[in-house]
Structures are given as structure tokens and as C-alpha cells.
Design a protein around this motif. Sequence first.
Motif, PDB file in Angstrom:
ATOM      1  N   LEU A 423     -11.073  -5.432   0.871  1.00 45.53           N
ATOM      2  CA  LEU A 423      -9.701  -5.893   1.110  1.00 45.53           C
ATOM      3  C   LEU A 423      -8.853  -5.819  -0.160  1.00 45.53           C
ATOM      4  CD1 LEU A 423     -10.514  -9.023   3.316  1.00 45.53           C
ATOM      5  CD2 LEU A 423     -10.152  -6.656   4.042  1.00 45.53           C
ATOM      6  N   THR A 424      -9.332  -5.091  -1.171  1.00 46.08           N
ATOM      7  CA  THR A 424      -8.609  -4.955  -2.439  1.00 46.08           C
ATOM      8  C   THR A 424      -7.192  -4.423  -2.201  1.00 46.08           C
ATOM      9  OG1 THR A 424     -10.608  -4.581  -3.747  1.00 46.08           O
ATOM     10  CG2 THR A 424      -8.559  -3.709  -4.637  1.00 46.08           C
ATOM     11  N   PRO A 425      -6.171  -5.043  -2.818  1.00 47.43           N
ATOM     12  CA  PRO A 425      -4.799  -4.517  -2.671  1.00 47.43           C
ATOM     13  C   PRO A 425      -4.648  -3.204  -3.414  1.00 47.43           C
ATOM     14  CG  PRO A 425      -4.839  -6.337  -4.227  1.00 47.43           C
ATOM     15  CD  PRO A 425      -6.212  -6.273  -3.612  1.00 47.43           C
ATOM     16  N   PRO A 426      -3.729  -2.342  -2.963  1.00 45.73           N
ATOM     17  CA  PRO A 426      -3.567  -1.012  -3.602  1.00 45.73           C
ATOM     18  C   PRO A 426      -3.319  -1.093  -5.104  1.00 45.73           C
ATOM     19  CG  PRO A 426      -2.346  -1.111  -1.539  1.00 45.73           C
ATOM     20  CD  PRO A 426      -2.845  -2.502  -1.794  1.00 45.73           C
ATOM     21  N   GLU A 427      -2.615  -2.132  -5.563  1.00 48.15           N
ATOM     22  CA  GLU A 427      -2.303  -2.234  -6.997  1.00 48.15           C
ATOM     23  C   GLU A 427      -3.547  -2.393  -7.856  1.00 48.15           C
ATOM     24  OE1 GLU A 427       0.788  -5.059  -5.066  1.00 48.15           O
ATOM     25  OE2 GLU A 427      -1.069  -4.062  -4.449  1.00 48.15           O
ATOM     26  N   LEU A 428      -4.649  -2.844  -7.254  1.00 49.21           N
ATOM     27  CA  LEU A 428      -5.880  -3.077  -8.017  1.00 49.21           C
ATOM     28  C   LEU A 428      -6.978  -2.072  -7.684  1.00 49.21           C
ATOM     29  CD1 LEU A 428      -6.062  -6.981  -7.751  1.00 49.21           C
ATOM     30  CD2 LEU A 428      -5.071  -5.591  -9.590  1.00 49.21           C
ATOM     31  N   ALA A 429      -6.641  -1.023  -6.960  1.00 52.21           N
ATOM     32  CA  ALA A 429      -7.655  -0.081  -6.491  1.00 52.21           C
ATOM     33  C   ALA A 429      -8.342   0.662  -7.625  1.00 52.21           C
ATOM     34  CB  ALA A 429      -7.019   0.924  -5.528  1.00 52.21           C
ATOM     35  N   ASP A 430      -7.726   0.703  -8.803  1.00 54.00           N
ATOM     36  CA  ASP A 430      -8.347   1.401  -9.928  1.00 54.00           C
ATOM     37  C   ASP A 430      -9.201   0.459 -10.782  1.00 54.00           C
ATOM     38  OD1 ASP A 430      -6.228  -0.095 -10.886  1.00 54.00           O
ATOM     39  OD2 ASP A 430      -5.671   1.376 -12.427  1.00 54.00           O
TER      40      ASP A 430
END
Length: 438
Positions: A423-430
Motif C-alpha cells: 500500500l506504499t504511496p507513489p511518492e515513496l515507491a523509490d
Amino acid sequence: MRVNRNSRVRRRAAAGLSVLALAAAATTAAGPAVAQPKAAPAPAPDCSPAYRIEQKLATGTTWRMCWHYESEAGLVLEDISYQPPGEARPIKVLSTAKLAQIDVPYDDGSVEYSDLTGAGFGQGLVDMAPAECPGGTIKTVKVPEAWDPQHANVKGLCTTTRSRGHAYRMQADTGNKVFQKQGKDLLVYTVNKVGWYEYITEWRFQDDGTLNMNVGATGSLSPGDYDAGDGRGWPLGKGAKDYATSHSHNVFWRLNFGLDGSSKAKIEQYDSKVSPPARGAEAPSNKTTVTKVTKELAGDAKNMRWWRVVSNSGKNKDNHRRSYDLVPGATTKYLGRSFTKHDVYFTEYNKCEQFASDNLRNCGAGHGKSVDKWVGGQTLTHPVVWVNVGFHHIARDEDQQPMPVHWQGFSLAPRDVTAMNPLTPPELADQNGQARPR
């Protein structure tokens, strides 16, 4: 709450009815891909729509499974798969999952019931009103070998969704941004009446890949049970005239894993040991060791001990083996029977072994009728997991009327099923691996 044995139970015992499962095939069919539009369509269980459960939760995770209903065990779930956001195809978790026994011995030694195999659990499926399945759908179940053929079709299977609160919350390192998400669950449950008991069998599937198996007992205290004494009961009502007999609920589940579509899996046991601080150290040290469980095992839960079921064929995007941790719930282990003395059993798959005690199938001379007899030293290549969770029920004034639900169960938690929090938000995908300020 002594179980009331009615005439239907006696007729059934005399007739020696056997288990008859309602047919529901479990192969695969097409379904939509979630995160990678160029990928092949996602397979779904190929049971007919009446026996298929498929739910995409608001957070983007999809759970898929088939179901059928057995005469004694009740609801059986099959081909359970989990597809979180970012995974192009479903990840299979379990081939089958069901209850394997509810053993109910009374403290005074007067009686012991096997509610699945000897008391009509499967036959006791009851209709549910829409209010009991808020926001969901109630499916009609045809009870095999119904004692009352005129009422074999029961509106008794609820599928619905429910919020569970925070899935996560994280304050950003800079600024005032807060990353948070509210979790969503798929719930699948039935209610089965056995004498004075009403059992709620709940399967809860979280959007983060966690599975929760719970049985809740409610209904009514048996009016024929107010006869206990000498420390084996509790006074209810005015004064100390009526004593409800204390008893145990020993609930067993049978889990046949199919991680990544394969029955081949490995079992590992982890134990941690805390040692006093070494000279110069600020705190005690803690070392965790792993034991490969290669042979059948009767296991006991201990502080800082846990087990996991490891896929033989699948890895996540970080090249780590997918697995599921067994997370025991609160339990009061009943030591009166050999099959209730352990918290978990790992046995090599045998189709004949279906019930943890009072097994109805004829597995051959000398095979044994309970799960403890099946731990015979076989090498584990296709392990079946049996989980035992106990509850010692000492009645109280608040148990009447009706009796509040008391729950017992356990969980399966994903370990390395996905490379990151699904469920990681896109801003933290890296942020996979060593985190950087955000």
C-alpha cells in the motif's frame, strides 16, 4: 454452556452419514491486470459465479477464491489468491482452508463433544438477515445431505467489506506532510447453530495480504447446565444457587498451502534468545536462530518462537522467497487430550486426514483418528498445517442473555510476498532498502 443434543443429532449418528462436499471446481480463468496494462490477464478461480468470491478493495488489493460447503466441516475456501497494487498477476496463497474440529470437554468430566463430526455443525447453518451482513451480499448455500431436505437451501454465507483503521501512518522528515492510509478488509463468514451455541466462522482478508481466521461463540447458556459445583462452575443469577458448568473450546483449522501455485513448500521455525548485557554493552543482546522443519512436527508456541511456510517456487521483486508467518492468537491450551496438547501440527499431505480428531474417513487399520497420530516422521514435501487455539469458558453474569461473542483464532502474515509495503504511496515507491529523508 452444555451442548443440547436434539433428535436430529441422534438420527444422524445412527445413520452414519458421511461427508459429501458440494461440487465446486477450482482451476483458473481470466481477470483484469492491476498495475501493468501490457501484462497477461490475471487468472481467477474457475468456479461458477455462484461459488466464486472476488473482491477488489478500495485500496486496490483484490482477493479471489472459490468456496464449497461440506456436510460436517461447513464452509471450505479454495484457491485463495492475493493481488495487491503493483502485482500484474494474483499470488496464490492457499489451496484449501477450513475448520478441522471444535472439541468441547466439560470440566466435570461428564461429557466431551466433537461439534464438527458428532454434533451437526455443518447441518446447523442458519439464515442471516441483511442486517447481519452490512453492505455485503448473502449467498445461498445448499447443505449436503440436509437433515431437513425441505430447507436445504440456506441464505447463510456473507461476503462484505469493512474498514479496520490505520493501515499505516508516517510523518515526513521535512515539512508537515503525513502519509497515512485507512485499511480495508474482505470478510467471509457463516453462522452455524450447534445446540445452544451459535458459532460465527469468520475469514478476514486484509488489503496488505494478512489473513485472519477466527471463530466466535455466542448464543445462549444451556439451561441444563446449572448443576456445577466444587470449583467446576460459576454462580449465575441471584445468590449462589445456579452454577453454570465450565468447559473448553478447542478449535482446529486445517490449511493446505499452495504458495505461488505449488503444493511444495518448506517449514521453518525461528527462536530468539535474550542474553544479559555483555561487558561494555548498553543493553541485553538477542540472537535469532532458524531450524529447518524437514520432518512432521507437533509444535508448541513459546515466547519469541514463530514458524513460517516458505514458497519453493516463487520470489518477490527483491529476489526473496515468498512466505507466510503463522501468528498464534491468545490461547488456553487444554492438556486433557493428546491431540490438544500442541499448538500446531505440520503433517505430510494425506487426502484421508480431514479432521483433527474423530476423523470420519477410513484411512486404514492402525492409522489413527486424530492429528497427533499422524506425526509419524514423514519427510515434509507437501506440508499441511493444523492450528489449535483453545479457550476455557468460565461463565459470568454478563453471558446472559444473549451471550456476547467470545473470539479465538490466529493470523497468517505475509513475509516477503511483495518487495515493499503493497500500500506504499507513489511518492515513496523509490524507498526500497535504506531510506532517505523525505
